[in-house]
Design a protein around this motif. Structure first.
Motif, short mmCIF file in Angstrom:
data_model
loop_
_atom_site.label_atom_id
_atom_site.label_comp_id
_atom_site.label_asym_id
_atom_site.label_seq_id
_atom_site.Cartn_x
_atom_site.Cartn_y
_atom_site.Cartn_z
N ASN A 37 0.83 -1.20 0.00
CA ASN A 37 0.00 0.00 0.00
C ASN A 37 0.86 1.26 0.00
O ASN A 37 1.96 1.26 0.54
CB ASN A 37 -1.00 0.01 1.16
N VAL A 38 0.36 2.28 -0.67
CA VAL A 38 1.05 3.58 -0.66
C VAL A 38 0.73 4.24 0.67
O VAL A 38 -0.32 4.87 0.84
CB VAL A 38 0.59 4.46 -1.84
N ALA A 39 1.64 4.08 1.60
CA ALA A 39 1.35 4.43 2.99
C ALA A 39 1.20 5.93 3.23
O ALA A 39 0.56 6.34 4.20
CB ALA A 39 2.45 3.88 3.90
N VAL A 40 1.75 6.75 2.35
CA VAL A 40 1.70 8.20 2.55
C VAL A 40 0.40 8.80 2.02
O VAL A 40 0.07 9.94 2.35
CB VAL A 40 2.90 8.89 1.88
N ALA A 56 -7.32 -7.15 7.50
CA ALA A 56 -8.69 -7.58 7.77
C ALA A 56 -9.29 -8.39 6.63
O ALA A 56 -10.21 -9.17 6.84
CB ALA A 56 -9.57 -6.37 8.08
N PHE A 57 -8.73 -8.22 5.41
CA PHE A 57 -9.27 -8.94 4.25
C PHE A 57 -8.36 -10.06 3.77
O PHE A 57 -8.59 -10.62 2.70
CB PHE A 57 -9.58 -7.95 3.13
N GLY A 58 -7.34 -10.39 4.58
CA GLY A 58 -6.57 -11.59 4.28
C GLY A 58 -5.08 -11.45 4.06
O GLY A 58 -4.40 -12.44 3.78
N ALA A 59 -4.52 -10.24 4.19
CA ALA A 59 -3.09 -10.07 3.98
C ALA A 59 -2.28 -10.62 5.15
O ALA A 59 -2.63 -10.40 6.32
CB ALA A 59 -2.75 -8.60 3.77
N ASP A 60 -1.20 -11.33 4.84
CA ASP A 60 -0.32 -11.90 5.85
C ASP A 60 0.95 -11.08 6.06
O ASP A 60 1.54 -11.11 7.13
CB ASP A 60 0.11 -13.32 5.43
N LEU A 61 1.37 -10.37 5.02
CA LEU A 61 2.57 -9.53 5.06
C LEU A 61 2.18 -8.16 4.53
O LEU A 61 1.46 -8.05 3.54
CB LEU A 61 3.69 -10.12 4.20
N ILE A 62 2.69 -7.10 5.16
CA ILE A 62 2.36 -5.74 4.77
C ILE A 62 3.60 -5.05 4.21
O ILE A 62 4.62 -4.95 4.89
CB ILE A 62 1.81 -4.92 5.96
N LEU A 63 3.51 -4.58 2.96
CA LEU A 63 4.61 -3.88 2.31
C LEU A 63 4.22 -2.42 2.11
O LEU A 63 3.21 -2.12 1.46
CB LEU A 63 4.93 -4.54 0.96
N LEU A 64 5.04 -1.51 2.65
CA LEU A 64 4.77 -0.08 2.56
C LEU A 64 5.52 0.51 1.37
O LEU A 64 6.72 0.30 1.20
CB LEU A 64 5.21 0.62 3.85
N ASN A 65 4.81 1.29 0.57
CA ASN A 65 5.39 1.92 -0.61
C ASN A 65 5.34 3.43 -0.46
O ASN A 65 4.43 3.98 0.15
CB ASN A 65 4.62 1.49 -1.87
N GLY A 66 6.34 4.10 -1.03
CA GLY A 66 6.35 5.56 -1.07
C GLY A 66 6.78 6.23 0.22
O GLY A 66 6.63 7.45 0.36
#
Length: 299
Positions: A37-40, A56-66
Motif C-alpha cells: 500500500n502507498v502508505a503516505v 482484515a481482508f486476508g493479507a499476511d505480510l504488509i509492504l509499505l510503498n512511497g
C-alpha cells in the motif's frame, strides 16, 4: 520448529526472527499473501491505516510503498515518539516491510525518469535507518519510471546484507522505466548469490511475454538454492475484477511461488479489498481465509 504463517497467532508472528519467518512462509505451501500500500496517501478509511484494512481482508505480510525513511508518514497513524513500525505492527499483528529503490543513474531509460527522495532510495544511510526502525523485511524494487536496474539491485543486495538483519526481497515487478529484461534465470542466480532471501518476479499474466515456463525455471532455481519466490501484481491489474485476480493467483500457484503479492493501484493506494479477499480464497480456500481474517491480533 516454527508454525506455518497461515496458522500462527499474532503474538507468535511478531516474535519471529528473519530465519523463522522465512521458514514459516515456506511451510505455508504457497498460501501467503503480501499486500502493498502507498502508505503516505490518505487511507481508504481515513482514521485507520491501509495496513489494517489489508490485514482484515486476508493479507499476511504488509509492504509499505512511497515512504521516506528519514521522514516517515503513515496515513491513519499518529505517533509522536518511537518507531512507527512498532505501532503499526501492534495494530496489525503482521510482519511489516518497506520498499527501497536501487536507482541506477546510468540506466537506459525508455520513459521520463521520476526523481524520488534519498529516503526512498536504497543507499547505506536508508538501509541503516530501516534496520534502526526494526522492519521485518525490505523489498529492493522499483516503482514506475524510477530507473531501477537489475544490476543495481544485485549490488544493493550485498550492501543490504551487511547492514540489515531482516529478510531481503529483490526483483522487479515491471520495467521501472528501464529498457532491459525484467526477470530471467541468470538475473535470479545473481540475486541469490548476492544474498537475497526472496526473489521477486512479475506474476504470470501481468507483464507481456513472461510466461509459466519462465516462472517455473526461476522457482526451481530459487528453491534449489534455498530462496523463496514472490510473484507480484504490480501493473495496476490489482484493481481488475475478481475473476482476473483469481486466474492470476491460480496460475502462479501452479508454478510454485511461495508468496503472492497484490499491489497498491486501487482506492487510496490499496488494492480493492474484495480482490485481496478473492486472492485469499483462491490460493487457500475459505477455511484458511476465515482463520486469517478472524484470528484476533490479541492472541
Amino acid at each position: 520448529m516454527v508454525k506455518r504463517l497461515i496458522s500462527a497467532n499474532a503474538s507468535e508472528i511478531v516474535e519471529m526472527t528473519a530465519t523463522e519467518l522465512k521458514q514459516s512462509i515456506k511451510a505455508s505451501a504457497g498460501r501467503v499473501i503480501m499486500s502493498e500500500n502507498v502508505a503516505v496517501r490518505e487511507s481508504y478509511i481515513g482514521d485507520i491505516t491501509n495496513a489494517e484494512i489489508a490485514r482484515a481482508f486476508g493479507a499476511d505480510l504488509i509492504l509499505l510503498n512511497g515512504v521516506d525513511v528519514f521522514s516517515p508518514k503513515i496515513a491513519g497513524l499518529e505517533i509522536e515518539e518511537g518507531s512507527f513500525v512498532d505501532e503499526l505492527r501492534r495494530l496489525v499483528g503482521r510482519p511489516i516491510g518497506i520498499n527501497l529503490e536501487p536507482v541506477d543513474h546510468a540506466a537506459n531509460m525508455e520513459e521520463e525518469r521520476l526523481i524520488i527522495s534519498k529516503g526512498r532510495q536504497a543507499n547505506i544511510e536508508s538501509i541503516q535507518e530501516v534496520e534502526r526502525l526494526g522492519l521485518d523485511f525490505v523489498c529492493l524494487t522499483g516503482n514506475p519510471g524510477t530507473g531501477v536496474t537489475n544490476e543495481q539491485i544485485q549490488r544493493t543486495i550485498q550492501l543490504t546484507k551487511e547492514h540489515f538483519t531482516g529478510l531481503i526481497i529483490a526483483g522487479k515487478m515491471h520495467g521501472a522505466g528501464v529498457d532491459e529484461p525484467i526477470a530471467d534465470a541468470g538475473v535470479v542466480e545473481g540475486f541469490i548469490e548476492a544474498g537475497a532471501d526472496i526473489i521477486l518476479v512479475p506474476a504470470v499474466g501481468t507483464v507481456p511475454g513472461f510466461d509459466e515456463e519462465e516462472l517455473k525455471k526461476i522457482v526451481k532455481k530459487a528453491h534449489q538454492h534455498g530462496a523463496l519466490v514472490l510473484s507480484a501484481i504490480g501493473t495496476s491489474q490489482e484493481s481488475a475484477d475478481e475473476d482476473t485476480i483469481k486466474q492470476i493467483a491460480i496460475r502462479n500457484k501452479i508454478c510454485g511461488v511461495d508468496i503472492q503479492h497484490i499491489g497498491d493501484a486501487g482506492y487510496s493506494g490499496l488494492a480493492p479489498v474484495e480482490n485481496i479477499f478473492a486472492m485469499s480464497k483462491a490460493i487457500r480456500g475459505i477455511r484458511h481465509t476465515v482463520s486469517m481474517v478472524s484470528r484476533s491480533i490479541n492472541r
